[in-house]
Design a protein around this motif. Structure first.
Motif, PDB file in Angstrom:
ATOM      1  N   ALA A 250      16.366 -35.267  32.966  1.00 56.42           N
ATOM      2  CA  ALA A 250      17.570 -35.240  32.145  1.00 56.42           C
ATOM      3  C   ALA A 250      18.692 -34.486  32.849  1.00 56.42           C
ATOM      4  N   ARG A 251      19.898 -34.942  32.655  1.00 51.35           N
ATOM      5  CA  ARG A 251      21.079 -34.340  33.293  1.00 51.35           C
ATOM      6  C   ARG A 251      22.218 -34.459  32.302  1.00 51.35           C
ATOM      7  N   LYS A 252      22.974 -33.400  32.132  1.00 54.26           N
ATOM      8  CA  LYS A 252      24.091 -33.443  31.185  1.00 54.26           C
ATOM      9  C   LYS A 252      25.060 -34.560  31.587  1.00 54.26           C
ATOM     10  N   LEU A 253      25.514 -35.334  30.592  1.00 53.95           N
ATOM     11  CA  LEU A 253      26.454 -36.419  30.872  1.00 53.95           C
ATOM     12  C   LEU A 253      27.782 -35.882  31.392  1.00 53.95           C
ATOM     13  N   ASP A 254      28.320 -36.519  32.403  1.00 55.27           N
ATOM     14  CA  ASP A 254      29.685 -36.250  32.843  1.00 55.27           C
ATOM     15  C   ASP A 254      30.295 -37.605  33.223  1.00 55.27           C
ATOM     16  N   PHE A 255      31.525 -37.620  33.709  1.00 55.12           N
ATOM     17  CA  PHE A 255      32.155 -38.913  33.977  1.00 55.12           C
ATOM     18  C   PHE A 255      31.418 -39.737  35.034  1.00 55.12           C
ATOM     19  N   PRO A 256      30.984 -39.127  36.157  1.00 54.71           N
ATOM     20  CA  PRO A 256      30.242 -39.971  37.106  1.00 54.71           C
ATOM     21  C   PRO A 256      28.961 -40.564  36.506  1.00 54.71           C
ATOM     22  N   SER A 257      28.204 -39.757  35.765  1.00 54.31           N
ATOM     23  CA  SER A 257      26.950 -40.319  35.236  1.00 54.31           C
ATOM     24  C   SER A 257      27.225 -41.347  34.142  1.00 54.31           C
ATOM     25  N   LEU A 258      28.310 -41.130  33.389  1.00 54.29           N
ATOM     26  CA  LEU A 258      28.684 -42.123  32.372  1.00 54.29           C
ATOM     27  C   LEU A 258      29.083 -43.447  33.048  1.00 54.29           C
ATOM     28  N   ALA A 259      29.812 -43.342  34.147  1.00 54.97           N
ATOM     29  CA  ALA A 259      30.176 -44.561  34.895  1.00 54.97           C
ATOM     30  C   ALA A 259      28.914 -45.285  35.366  1.00 54.97           C
ATOM     31  N   ALA A 260      27.958 -44.529  35.880  1.00 51.26           N
ATOM     32  CA  ALA A 260      26.707 -45.146  36.345  1.00 51.26           C
ATOM     33  C   ALA A 260      25.941 -45.781  35.189  1.00 51.26           C
ATOM     34  N   MET A 261      25.940 -45.100  34.028  1.00 50.45           N
ATOM     35  CA  MET A 261      25.248 -45.635  32.842  1.00 50.45           C
ATOM     36  C   MET A 261      25.832 -46.984  32.418  1.00 50.45           C
ATOM     37  N   CYS A 262      27.101 -47.221  32.754  1.00 50.01           N
ATOM     38  CA  CYS A 262      27.727 -48.500  32.404  1.00 50.01           C
ATOM     39  C   CYS A 262      27.134 -49.660  33.199  1.00 50.01           C
ATOM     40  N   ASP A 263      26.300 -49.341  34.166  1.00 48.10           N
ATOM     41  CA  ASP A 263      25.610 -50.395  34.916  1.00 48.10           C
ATOM     42  C   ASP A 263      24.087 -50.281  34.756  1.00 48.10           C
ATOM     43  N   VAL A 264      23.649 -49.478  33.804  1.00 50.89           N
ATOM     44  CA  VAL A 264      22.209 -49.262  33.639  1.00 50.89           C
ATOM     45  C   VAL A 264      21.591 -50.380  32.782  1.00 50.89           C
ATOM     46  N   PHE A 265      21.793 -51.584  33.285  1.00 53.76           N
ATOM     47  CA  PHE A 265      21.361 -52.798  32.596  1.00 53.76           C
ATOM     48  C   PHE A 265      20.671 -53.696  33.607  1.00 53.76           C
ATOM     49  N   PHE A 266      19.767 -54.518  33.126  1.00 58.08           N
ATOM     50  CA  PHE A 266      19.254 -55.580  33.991  1.00 58.08           C
ATOM     51  C   PHE A 266      20.155 -56.806  33.791  1.00 58.08           C
ATOM     52  N   PRO A 267      20.196 -57.684  34.792  1.00 57.30           N
ATOM     53  CA  PRO A 267      21.126 -58.820  34.673  1.00 57.30           C
ATOM     54  C   PRO A 267      20.851 -59.656  33.407  1.00 57.30           C
ATOM     55  N   ARG A 268      21.950 -60.047  32.766  1.00 54.45           N
ATOM     56  CA  ARG A 268      21.836 -60.838  31.525  1.00 54.45           C
ATOM     57  C   ARG A 268      21.014 -62.112  31.741  1.00 54.45           C
ATOM     58  N   LEU A 269      21.024 -62.633  32.936  1.00 58.73           N
ATOM     59  CA  LEU A 269      20.244 -63.838  33.211  1.00 58.73           C
ATOM     60  C   LEU A 269      18.748 -63.549  33.109  1.00 58.73           C
ATOM     61  N   PHE A 270      18.328 -62.364  33.581  1.00 61.08           N
ATOM     62  CA  PHE A 270      16.925 -61.969  33.441  1.00 61.08           C
ATOM     63  C   PHE A 270      16.562 -61.895  31.955  1.00 61.08           C
ATOM     64  N   VAL A 271      17.494 -61.343  31.178  1.00 62.39           N
ATOM     65  CA  VAL A 271      17.228 -61.138  29.742  1.00 62.39           C
ATOM     66  C   VAL A 271      17.145 -62.487  29.039  1.00 62.39           C
ATOM     67  N   HIS A 272      18.093 -63.359  29.338  1.00 64.01           N
ATOM     68  CA  HIS A 272      18.193 -64.644  28.651  1.00 64.01           C
ATOM     69  C   HIS A 272      17.049 -65.582  29.022  1.00 64.01           C
ATOM     70  N   GLN A 273      16.735 -65.645  30.314  1.00 65.57           N
ATOM     71  CA  GLN A 273      15.789 -66.658  30.798  1.00 65.57           C
ATOM     72  C   GLN A 273      14.430 -66.083  31.204  1.00 65.57           C
ATOM     73  N   ARG A 274      14.325 -64.767  31.178  1.00 67.39           N
ATOM     74  CA  ARG A 274      13.093 -64.118  31.668  1.00 67.39           C
ATOM     75  C   ARG A 274      12.768 -64.624  33.077  1.00 67.39           C
TER      76      ARG A 274
END
Lengths: 269, 269
Positions: A177-201
């Motif tokens: 765990a790490r306290k949220l700051d602007f750099p980590s928040l920016a990184a969290m905005c990409d903490v996703f798997f591609p929507r294509l993986f989600v949609h089509q497995r």
């Protein structure tokens, strides 16, 4: 002192107008580094620039191709200094070729009438969910604790009874765990798997070509966020002709909308 | 030959790497030109560049401040030429000061698996709705025929019975009608009134600072769209500390998702 791997990853050396960053092996993706940490590194170059005023309002990062070199050179340039905001243009080079471009806006976030139109998604508490195993994945997901409510592309089979969906909802925090700051928040905005993986497995070649983040917290409000957990919600709009979009929201654990984010990604499928 | 006012507005002169554009009085907003036509003009500078390949995938335009001069100088630069896509960086000057920055991606939109996750909004047909009067507004809305289904900030009073909403849904077309192309589609991505006007029915100082457009049609598919009408849908995520975001979709009349779009805007309220 042992720096968090995230802080190591976004570390900068050099002059304010010509920064160097060594690519972290801990945040590698399938081809090149995880885009979220790359965005965080670029944001860090402006956040630590002596001419910066205010807190981040908007950031777009374009990924020109996979970064294969170990070091990138970051050239932040203040292109307009207004009374209440600043515009930055950032060029990034790897092996003397342009590798990333970024536009950022910083603003003095004054008090104003406020309202959140989006609703905090319903989700079980963090403690009620289990962490996603990351041992079969590239390095970057191991630097996060991700707990899926829905849309884990690696755990659930594609539904045979309902329409396939690109929606996902999961809790995420830095690990450790790490306290949220602007750099980590920016990184969290990409903490996703591609929507294509989600949609089509289907795990197929996908790469983000453009990422945009809109920040919805001023520096003092982000400082007050104590929990390292965010609730990450995303969906695609359309997949066509080898590109799809992605719209997401990042909420604090207590229900504050911290950032909204959009991507356009290339795919081969 | 009488050029459509839109075509006049996006007309370029000069060399491919240094274009000039004369600001159209027909598309002026309250302070400076309508951002949609500005975006269309920048897109046009790349679309007509001899080095361009493919069709537009993504475009971000940052508005550094209101443009007060009559002429802008546009410097498009191809910063990366990949096998299947191109990255462009565009700097725009007005009175020798940087006024706009833009990042664009062009791609070869090959055939691929396709799906639209968003649903075409339910709306009455164009003919069943009346055109919004524009005589009390700045010049630009008069260049469009806008027919609201909901969220017309100038027509309906703020609801006293339900939660205020930032959502709007309206049909829009160029006036006179003009076949859709990439520049006009880019402009349509800004054919909205500020979400704050919609939510609060308050007309206060607002200005877009960043606009992003993701294109969901290849050139041949856009060419096949016959109707000049688009269905424009938008909502805000959060208003806070003098900035709010905006998420929108532009659909063709027959239900094809043509573009998704996002903005961050400054407000004083």
């Amino acid at each position: 002192m042992n720096l968090h791997l995230f802080d190591q990853a976004i570390t900068l050396s050099g002059e304010p107008n010509l920064r160097e960053n060594t690519i972290s092996p801990a945040y590698q993706n399938m081809v090149g580094p995880f885009g979220g940490v790359t965005a965080a590194t670029l944001l860090n170059a402006v956040l630590t620039h002596p001419d910066v005023v205010g807190s981040p309002v908007s950031m777009t990062v374009n990924y020109l191709g996979p970064i294969k070199s170990d070091v990138i050179s970051i050239k932040p340039r203040l292109v307009k200094n207004n009374r209440s905001n600043q515009h930055w243009l950032v060029e990034v080079y790897a092996d003397n070729e342009m590798a990333l471009t970024s536009l950022m806006i910083f603003g003095i976030r004054v008090e104003s009438w406020s309202d959140t139109d989006l609703s905090f998604p319903e989700a079980p508490a963090v403690d009620e969910l289990s962490s996603m195993p990351t041992d079969m994945l590239p390095p970057w997901p191991s630097q996060y604790d991700m707990r899926f409510v829905k849309g884990n592309p690696f755990a659930e089979p594609k539904s045979t009874t309902s329409e396939p969906s690109s929606e996902s909802l999961h809790w995420a925090s830095d690990k450790p765990a790490r306290k949220l700051d602007f750099p980590s928040l920016a990184a969290m905005c990409d903490v996703f798997f591609p929507r294509l993986f989600v949609h089509q497995r289907a795990v197929v070649p996908v790469g983000t070509v453009s990422l945009t983040v809109y920040f919805h917290v001023a520096a003092d409000a982000l400082e007050e966020v104590e929990s390292p957990w965010v609730l990450a919600h995303a969906r695609a709009g359309k997949f066509t002709n080898s590109y799809f979009d992605h719209t997401g929201e990042i909420w604090s654990q207590d229900g504050t909308l911290l950032a909204t984010t959009n991507q356009m990604a290339y795919y081969k499928y």
